[in-house]
Design a protein around this motif. Structure first.
Motif, short mmCIF file in Angstrom:
data_model
loop_
_atom_site.label_atom_id
_atom_site.label_comp_id
_atom_site.label_asym_id
_atom_site.label_seq_id
_atom_site.Cartn_x
_atom_site.Cartn_y
_atom_site.Cartn_z
N GLY A 101 -74.66 5.44 37.55
CA GLY A 101 -73.54 5.93 36.76
C GLY A 101 -73.95 6.86 35.64
O GLY A 101 -73.13 7.26 34.82
N SER A 298 -69.95 4.09 32.94
CA SER A 298 -69.66 2.72 32.49
C SER A 298 -69.56 2.66 30.97
O SER A 298 -68.76 1.90 30.42
N GLU A 302 -66.52 1.37 28.39
CA GLU A 302 -66.71 0.50 27.25
C GLU A 302 -66.14 1.10 25.97
O GLU A 302 -65.54 0.39 25.15
#
Length: 344
Positions: A101, A298, A302
């Protein structure tokens, strides 16, 4: 459709009418709901002709959000009408970094001619934008796209740098944030949200330091010849465990070198062109220097989760697309408090 483009070397952005793009196989078209302005745009537009590699005309906007408007052939798992943020650092999707990612560190993007939207590919500062693959979409859900679109860079970039320094941000530690404009004022909030560090904000602008205080900085220092001594005094002479330079100009880099503690971290995030010599007799023993770039998909998820619990908020100035050149002029002159967002 209307779009904000950089069309001629040495001239600023213009609002123009261009054809509405059609999505090809595997692509998704978004009706843009918000597009953020960034100093990186001006970095690109200030390049001389011999250094410019982004193509002309260039539709700006590497911070984008929108609602799915049309799907290209073969696209599944995405529905028309859903709201998404665009993950900007596009990679090949196949290399080791991309498999994690971390397309921001794709090893093949340059050789394959893959460029981020607004930084080579047509960007989001338009009524519609094409996203090349569904993996570059992050669901927004109920989040207001105007309030959070800047987090796709101004949140993701500081978050990536700060998470890499997390081991240095224990309770009782000190973090210095150099430059508390668009990225820096978000960086202050992220440090406060994920750590027990004391935050010292540094800037040349009293107004930006006031904003830093509003969003959680414990101390503020005017950037200048006395700044390093003041920071050393605030840390009891020990220095800062982590320094995040969101300007990257030579004066702030010099401050970073002077105030980092033994075994501390310096993260040069800003692209102001300054250089930091490191090694014995230049930086303290054990001090590391890093130049992080953007962040992973990712990590963007977050950052948006921090926004959902109101741990991070972006101070936003809103502009219609017709006023984008004016907004860019304000950004260029340092008159934007927080981030400027265009709403097509």
């Amino acid at each position: 459709m209307k779009a904000v483009q950089y069309r001629e070397i040495g001239k600023g952005p213009e609002v123009v009418e261009i054809p509405t793009p059609e999505p090809g196989p595997g692509q998704i078209r978004l009706r843009v709901t918000a597009a953020g302005l960034c100093h990186s745009d001006w970095f690109v537009m200030d390049l001389p002709a011999e250094a410019y590699t982004y193509g002309l005309p260039l539709t700006l906007g590497h911070e984008g959000a929108g609602v799915v408007d049309k799907l290209g052939e073969g696209v599944t798992g995405v529905s028309v009408g859903e709201s998404y943020a665009i993950y900007g650092p596009w990679g090949c999707g196949l290399c080791h970094a991309c498999a994690q990612g971390q397309e921001n560190y794709c090893t093949r993007a340059a050789e394959l001619g893959i460029q981020p939207p607004g930084l080579g590919a047509p960007g989001a500062m338009a009524e519609y934008v094409i996203v090349d693959d569904k993996r570059h979409l992050v669901p927004l859900g109920d989040l207001d796209p105007v309030e959070v679109v800047s987090l796709t860079d101004a949140g993701l970039t500081p978050y990536h740098a700060i998470m890499a320094a997390q081991d240095h941000l224990r309770a009782g530690s000190t973090a210095v944030v150099l430059g508390v404009g668009g990225l820096g004022h978000v960086g202050v909030q992220i440090i406060r949200a994920i750590s027990g560090a004391t935050v010292i904000a540094v800037d040349t602008s009293d107004e930006k330091l006031a904003l830093a205080k509003e969003v959680g900085a414990h101390h503020t220092v005017i950037s200048g010849p006395e700044a390093a001594a003041q920071i050393r005094e605030l840390t009891g002479g020990r220095g800062a465990d982590a320094v995040f330079d969101f300007a990257g100009v030579q004066p702030t880099i010099d401050i970073a070198r002077e105030v980092v503690a033994v075994n501390g971290n310096i993260h040069i995030v800003g692209i102001g062109g300054g250089l930091l010599p490191t090694g014995f007799f230049s930086t303290p023993f054990g001090a590391s220097v890093r130049a992080p770039y953007w962040g992973s998909r990712s990590e963007l998820m977050e950052v948006l989760d921090l926004a959902r619990v109101e741990a991070v908020n972006v101070h936003v100035e809103r502009y219609p697309i017709e006023e984008a050149p004016e907004a860019y002029a304000r950004l260029h002159h340092g008159d934007v408090r927080g981030r400027a967002v265009v709403i097509p």
